[in-house]
Scaffold this active site. Structure first.
Site, PDB file in Angstrom:
ATOM      1  N   LYS A 189     -36.345   9.155 -34.869  1.00 24.77           N
ATOM      2  CA  LYS A 189     -35.026   9.792 -35.066  1.00 24.77           C
ATOM      3  C   LYS A 189     -35.180  11.265 -35.440  1.00 24.77           C
ATOM      4  CE  LYS A 189     -34.170   6.699 -38.203  1.00 24.77           C
ATOM      5  NZ  LYS A 189     -35.313   5.800 -38.010  1.00 24.77           N
ATOM      6  N   GLY A 190     -36.175  11.543 -36.313  1.00 24.95           N
ATOM      7  CA  GLY A 190     -36.379  12.918 -36.769  1.00 24.95           C
ATOM      8  C   GLY A 190     -36.639  13.858 -35.608  1.00 24.95           C
ATOM      9  N   LYS A 191     -37.517  13.457 -34.718  1.00 23.49           N
ATOM     10  CA  LYS A 191     -37.831  14.300 -33.558  1.00 23.49           C
ATOM     11  C   LYS A 191     -36.577  14.561 -32.731  1.00 23.49           C
ATOM     12  CE  LYS A 191     -39.618  14.590 -29.030  1.00 23.49           C
ATOM     13  NZ  LYS A 191     -40.662  14.619 -28.049  1.00 23.49           N
TER      14      LYS A 191
ATOM     15  N   GLN B  70     -33.246   4.753 -41.221  1.00 22.52           N
ATOM     16  CA  GLN B  70     -33.624   3.351 -40.973  1.00 22.52           C
ATOM     17  C   GLN B  70     -33.243   2.955 -39.528  1.00 22.52           C
ATOM     18  OE1 GLN B  70     -31.812   3.797 -44.381  1.00 22.52           O
ATOM     19  NE2 GLN B  70     -33.856   4.533 -44.742  1.00 22.52           N
TER      20      GLN B  70
ATOM     21  N   GLY C 147     -44.410  12.568 -26.455  1.00 26.54           N
ATOM     22  CA  GLY C 147     -45.315  13.164 -27.440  1.00 26.54           C
ATOM     23  C   GLY C 147     -44.505  13.540 -28.663  1.00 26.54           C
TER      24      GLY C 147
ATOM     25  N   SER D 196     -39.217  10.462 -24.541  1.00 28.60           N
ATOM     26  CA  SER D 196     -40.146  11.280 -25.318  1.00 28.60           C
ATOM     27  C   SER D 196     -41.573  10.825 -25.021  1.00 28.60           C
ATOM     28  CB  SER D 196     -39.812  11.121 -26.802  1.00 28.60           C
ATOM     29  OG  SER D 196     -40.790  11.737 -27.589  1.00 28.60           O
TER      30      SER D 196
ATOM     31  N   ARG E  18     -47.895   2.963 -45.534  1.00 31.08           N
ATOM     32  CA  ARG E  18     -48.298   1.603 -45.162  1.00 31.08           C
ATOM     33  C   ARG E  18     -48.484   1.492 -43.647  1.00 31.08           C
ATOM     34  NH1 ARG E  18     -43.542  -1.856 -47.795  1.00 31.08           N
ATOM     35  NH2 ARG E  18     -42.390  -0.024 -47.129  1.00 31.08           N
TER      36      ARG E  18
ATOM     37  N   ASP F 131     -38.170   4.155 -37.977  1.00 31.07           N
ATOM     38  CA  ASP F 131     -39.330   4.901 -37.478  1.00 31.07           C
ATOM     39  C   ASP F 131     -39.384   4.976 -35.958  1.00 31.07           C
ATOM     40  OD1 ASP F 131     -40.067   5.139 -40.147  1.00 31.07           O
ATOM     41  OD2 ASP F 131     -41.220   3.274 -40.067  1.00 31.07           O
TER      42      ASP F 131
ATOM     43  N   ARG G  79     -19.689  -0.078 -59.617  1.00 29.07           N
ATOM     44  CA  ARG G  79     -18.833   0.991 -60.153  1.00 29.07           C
ATOM     45  C   ARG G  79     -19.326   1.574 -61.473  1.00 29.07           C
ATOM     46  NH1 ARG G  79     -13.964  -2.979 -59.275  1.00 29.07           N
ATOM     47  NH2 ARG G  79     -15.682  -4.263 -59.938  1.00 29.07           N
TER      48      ARG G  79
ATOM     49  N   THR H 278     -39.535   0.332 -50.231  1.00 32.96           N
ATOM     50  CA  THR H 278     -40.309   1.570 -50.375  1.00 32.96           C
ATOM     51  C   THR H 278     -40.501   1.921 -51.850  1.00 32.96           C
ATOM     52  OG1 THR H 278     -38.279   2.869 -50.265  1.00 32.96           O
ATOM     53  CG2 THR H 278     -39.436   2.488 -48.179  1.00 32.96           C
TER      54      THR H 278
ATOM     55  N   GLY I 299     -38.314   8.527 -43.761  1.00 35.80           N
ATOM     56  CA  GLY I 299     -39.358   9.535 -43.533  1.00 35.80           C
ATOM     57  C   GLY I 299     -39.206   9.972 -42.095  1.00 35.80           C
ATOM     58  N   HIS I 300     -38.670  11.155 -41.887  1.00 44.34           N
ATOM     59  CA  HIS I 300     -38.381  11.636 -40.538  1.00 44.34           C
ATOM     60  C   HIS I 300     -39.331  12.783 -40.204  1.00 44.34           C
ATOM     61  CE1 HIS I 300     -34.009   9.925 -40.748  1.00 44.34           C
ATOM     62  NE2 HIS I 300     -34.942   9.015 -40.892  1.00 44.34           N
TER      63      HIS I 300
HETATM   64  P1  GDP Z   1     -38.101   8.298 -37.783  1.00 42.25           P
HETATM   65  O1  GDP Z   1     -38.148   7.713 -39.147  1.00 42.25           O
HETATM   66  O2  GDP Z   1     -37.268   7.510 -36.837  1.00 42.25           O
HETATM   67  O3  GDP Z   1     -37.715   9.760 -37.800  1.00 42.25           O
HETATM   68  O4  GDP Z   1     -39.583   8.220 -37.219  1.00 42.25           O
HETATM   69  P2  GDP Z   1     -40.941   8.604 -38.016  1.00 42.25           P
HETATM   70  O5  GDP Z   1     -41.023  10.064 -38.126  1.00 42.25           O
HETATM   71  O6  GDP Z   1     -41.045   7.805 -39.260  1.00 42.25           O
HETATM   72  O7  GDP Z   1     -42.023   8.005 -37.046  1.00 42.25           O
HETATM   73  C1  GDP Z   1     -42.144   8.427 -35.728  1.00 42.25           C
HETATM   74  C2  GDP Z   1     -43.573   8.971 -35.527  1.00 42.25           C
HETATM   75  O8  GDP Z   1     -43.848   9.112 -34.154  1.00 42.25           O
HETATM   76  C3  GDP Z   1     -43.755  10.368 -36.110  1.00 42.25           C
HETATM   77  O9  GDP Z   1     -45.083  10.510 -36.519  1.00 42.25           O
HETATM   78  C4  GDP Z   1     -43.463  11.290 -34.919  1.00 42.25           C
HETATM   79  O10 GDP Z   1     -44.108  12.554 -35.023  1.00 42.25           O
HETATM   80  C5  GDP Z   1     -44.055  10.477 -33.796  1.00 42.25           C
HETATM   81  N1  GDP Z   1     -43.397  10.630 -32.472  1.00 42.25           N
HETATM   82  C6  GDP Z   1     -42.088  10.788 -32.182  1.00 42.25           C
HETATM   83  N2  GDP Z   1     -41.898  10.754 -30.841  1.00 42.25           N
HETATM   84  C7  GDP Z   1     -43.112  10.560 -30.290  1.00 42.25           C
HETATM   85  C8  GDP Z   1     -43.574  10.387 -28.950  1.00 42.25           C
HETATM   86  O11 GDP Z   1     -42.819  10.387 -27.983  1.00 42.25           O
HETATM   87  N3  GDP Z   1     -44.915  10.173 -28.780  1.00 42.25           N
HETATM   88  C9  GDP Z   1     -45.799  10.136 -29.809  1.00 42.25           C
HETATM   89  N4  GDP Z   1     -47.077   9.919 -29.542  1.00 42.25           N
HETATM   90  N5  GDP Z   1     -45.402  10.304 -31.095  1.00 42.25           N
HETATM   91  C10 GDP Z   1     -44.075  10.484 -31.329  1.00 42.25           C
HETATM   92  P1  IMO Z   2     -36.685   5.729 -41.448  1.00 45.03           P
HETATM   93  O1  IMO Z   2     -35.389   6.475 -41.658  1.00 45.03           O
HETATM   94  C1  IMO Z   2     -38.832   1.933 -41.712  1.00 45.03           C
HETATM   95  C2  IMO Z   2     -37.694  -0.752 -44.973  1.00 45.03           C
HETATM   96  C3  IMO Z   2     -38.732  -0.990 -46.047  1.00 45.03           C
HETATM   97  C4  IMO Z   2     -38.378  -2.415 -46.441  1.00 45.03           C
HETATM   98  C5  IMO Z   2     -36.866  -2.449 -46.340  1.00 45.03           C
HETATM   99  C6  IMO Z   2     -36.134  -2.224 -47.664  1.00 45.03           C
HETATM  100  O2  IMO Z   2     -37.901   6.562 -41.657  1.00 45.03           O
HETATM  101  O3  IMO Z   2     -36.657   4.997 -40.152  1.00 45.03           O
HETATM  102  P2  IMO Z   2     -35.759  -0.093 -49.208  1.00 45.03           P
HETATM  103  O4  IMO Z   2     -36.735   0.810 -49.899  1.00 45.03           O
HETATM  104  O5  IMO Z   2     -34.852   0.621 -48.252  1.00 45.03           O
HETATM  105  O6  IMO Z   2     -34.992  -0.963 -50.155  1.00 45.03           O
HETATM  106  O7  IMO Z   2     -36.683  -1.097 -48.349  1.00 45.03           O
HETATM  107  O8  IMO Z   2     -36.526  -1.389 -45.440  1.00 45.03           O
HETATM  108  N1  IMO Z   2     -37.368   0.663 -44.723  1.00 45.03           N
HETATM  109  C7  IMO Z   2     -37.781   1.354 -43.655  1.00 45.03           C
HETATM  110  N2  IMO Z   2     -38.615   1.001 -42.650  1.00 45.03           N
HETATM  111  N3  IMO Z   2     -38.246   3.151 -41.700  1.00 45.03           N
HETATM  112  C8  IMO Z   2     -37.403   3.512 -42.684  1.00 45.03           C
HETATM  113  O9  IMO Z   2     -36.702   4.661 -42.661  1.00 45.03           O
HETATM  114  C9  IMO Z   2     -37.163   2.613 -43.750  1.00 45.03           C
HETATM  115  N4  IMO Z   2     -36.421   2.664 -44.873  1.00 45.03           N
HETATM  116  C10 IMO Z   2     -36.534   1.441 -45.447  1.00 45.03           C
HETATM  117  O10 IMO Z   2     -40.033  -0.889 -45.534  1.00 45.03           O
HETATM  118  O11 IMO Z   2     -38.875  -3.311 -45.479  1.00 45.03           O
HETATM  119 MG    MG Z   3     -39.545   7.071 -40.570  1.00 43.09          MG
END
Ligand code: GDP
Ligand code: IMO
Ligand code: MG
Length: 433
Positions: A16-18, A225, A418, A416, A304, A13, A144, A130, A40-41
């Site tokens: 990465k998605g951004k 992750q 925002g 970044s 969560r 989190d 396998r 998750t 979740g990106h």
């Molecule tokens: P990922 O899993 O690495 O792609 O990240 P997530 O999408 O799960 O979580 C990142 C959250 O932060 C998302 O809600 C993005 O929209 C938000 N976000 C990303 N970059 C920024 C930033 O520079 N500032 C703020 N305020 N939010 C950001």
């Molecule tokens: P992104 O790509 C944050 C965490 C779960 C748990 C552990 C194992 O959005 O960054 P799993 O379901 O993979 O067996 O859970 O890993 N986890 C993440 N935490 N961002 C994720 O993905 C995650 N994918 C799994 O919360 O602690």
């Molecule tokens: Mg995420």
């Protein structure tokens, strides 16, 4: 020009998605190489938010090839749903291709059931997964007995594999976990529909990527992750079930490692973690609450609350090493605005006075004794969300990112400020050498 891998440097989190959405502009192929819909990106384009769990974050761009590589475990129900949702919002450009490797393993209903049954039994020792069946799907791959896309498309093989798997999994579900058994025919019927729907997307993606590269096209590998959720290099057992580090971009897509020229590590300006596991710089006080609120730190997959803490450079330095990161993208700097004093962790110290600055101790007992060693910096109060250049940042925000860069020992590629594509200070283009 080169191919670029994007990975998370913390526990996921990081944003990465951004960043992948932003870099996708300069890429021709965007490929996921591990994980599944545990990811979740989040992408914010023209103020509109899209959360992707499985489909690569390049999908919003025209003229791209988006690939789900062999290293990903795919829940076909989620793939169909994600395609439908994007199409219903007109966010799936007709000239962008979505392909999935014929070698990618499928997440089956019994994987989800086993994941949830185990988690509900592990009282006090939960991993906090998750619940998407990721671990059990990877277990079947390594054992396998897993079912791949190429198996799904062959009715005879699929029937056979499904039968033996359901037999075995029902044994565990009923005898060990006291759960209801799953119905083989029902799964068969459901998966026949997915087979028909997804067949046009199934391909030899390794071959396609190699052909694209030969034509001089550029590949962007999208990690899911973070390095500390890696099955080998993370805080085991509180990790996910795949290798999340950059090296897996090669295995997880079927491309040789020399194709990778740059690795961008995404680093949130502070640290978060969802689920259980050690977290040395965790803030359980009011500042942690504030970061959680300001950063809207809720899991994009499970909703969560994410645990929050100060930036931990021990984590980041280990990630730089194990992933061979060449540049850092700092995200969510704006969230720290208004905090008077900021801390950066530069080492851990245990009872015996031993210090760890480059590596997280793998022994959880030793790690639980560790206290963070902090450097303190002054905060800033000015709104930084419109900054376009480093020089637009107030002095203390500049100092914070400069300190991060100095401690990381590698250059920053962007900062970044925002969630939107436009809220970015771009410093370097990782695709140009
Ligand atoms: P990922 O899993 O690495 O792609 O990240 P997530 O999408 O799960 O979580 C990142 C959250 O932060 C998302 O809600 C993005 O929209 C938000 N976000 C990303 N970059 C920024 C930033 O520079 N500032 C703020 N305020 N939010 C950001
Ligand atoms: P992104 O790509 C944050 C965490 C779960 C748990 C552990 C194992 O959005 O960054 P799993 O379901 O993979 O067996 O859970 O890993 N986890 C993440 N935490 N961002 C994720 O993905 C995650 N994918 C799994 O919360 O602690
Ligand atoms: Mg995420």
């Amino acid at each position: 020009m080169t191919n670029v891998v994007v990975v998370g440097t913390q526990w996921g989190d990081e944003g990465k998605g951004k960043v992948v959405d932003l870099y996708a502009e300069d890429a021709d192929v965007i490929a996921r190489f591990q994980g599944g819909n545990n990811a979740g990106h989040t992408l914010v384009v023209n103020g509109e938010q899209t959360i992707l769990h499985l489909i690569p974050s390049g999908i919003l761009h025209d003229h791209k090839i988006c690939i789900i590589g062999n290293g990903v475990v795919v829940d076909p129900a989620v793939m169909v749903q994600e395609i439908d949702r994007l199409q219903s919002r007109s966010l799936f450009p007709a000239d962008t291709k979505l392909l999935v490797s014929e070698n990618a393993h499928l997440i089956m209903p019994y994987h989800r059931s086993l994941d949830m049954a185990r988690e509900s039994r592990k009282t006090g020792k939960k991993i906090g997964t998750t619940g998407r069946g990721i671990g059990p799907a990877y277990e079947d791959k390594v054992a396998r007995v897993g079912i791949r896309f190429c198996d799904l498309l062959d009715d005879m093989i699929f029937r056979e594999k499904l039968k033996s798997n359901v037999e075995e999994k029902n044994f565990f579900l009923t005898k060990l976990f006291g759960e209801a058994p799953l119905d083989e025919q029902q799964i068969y019927d459901e998966y026949r529909v997915y087979a028909e729907r997804l067949e046009p997307h199934v391909a030899n993606t390794s071959l396609i990527m190699e052909r694209e590269m030969r034509m001089g096209k550029k590949i962007l590998f999208e990690g899911a992750q973070g390095c500390h959720l890696d099955i080998d290099h993370g805080t085991f057992p509180y990790v996910t079930s795949s290798n999340t580090v950059a090296g897996n971009a090669s295995c997880g897509t079927g491309i040789g490692p020399l194709a990778i020229g740059a690795v961008v590590g995404i680093c949130k300006a502070y640290t978060t973690r969802v689920g259980e596991g050690p977290f040395v710089t965790e803030l359980t006080c009011e500042i942690g609450q504030r970061i959680q609120n300001m950063g809207q730190e809720f899991g994009a997959t499970t909703g969560r609350k994410r645990r929050c803490g100060w930036l931990d450079m021990v984590l980041v330095k280990q990630s730089i090493r194990v992933s061979g990161i060449t540049g850092i993208a700092v995200t969510k700097l704006d969230v720290l605005t208004g905090i008077e004093k900021l801390k950066i962790c530069v080492g851990y110290k245990n009872h015996a006075g031993e210090e760890f600055t480059e590596s997280v101790p793998p022994n959880l007992r030793i790690l639980s004794e560790c206290q963070p060693v902090y450097q303190e910096l002054d905060g800033w109060t000015e709104d930084i969300s419109h900054a376009k250049l480093i020089s637009d940042l107030p002095k203390n925000a500049r100092r914070y990112v400069e300190r991060l860069e100095m401690l990381a020992g590698i250059p920053l590629t962007l900062v970044s400020v925002g969630a939107g594509r436009e809220s970015t200070i771009v410093l370097k283009n990782p695709f140009s050498d």
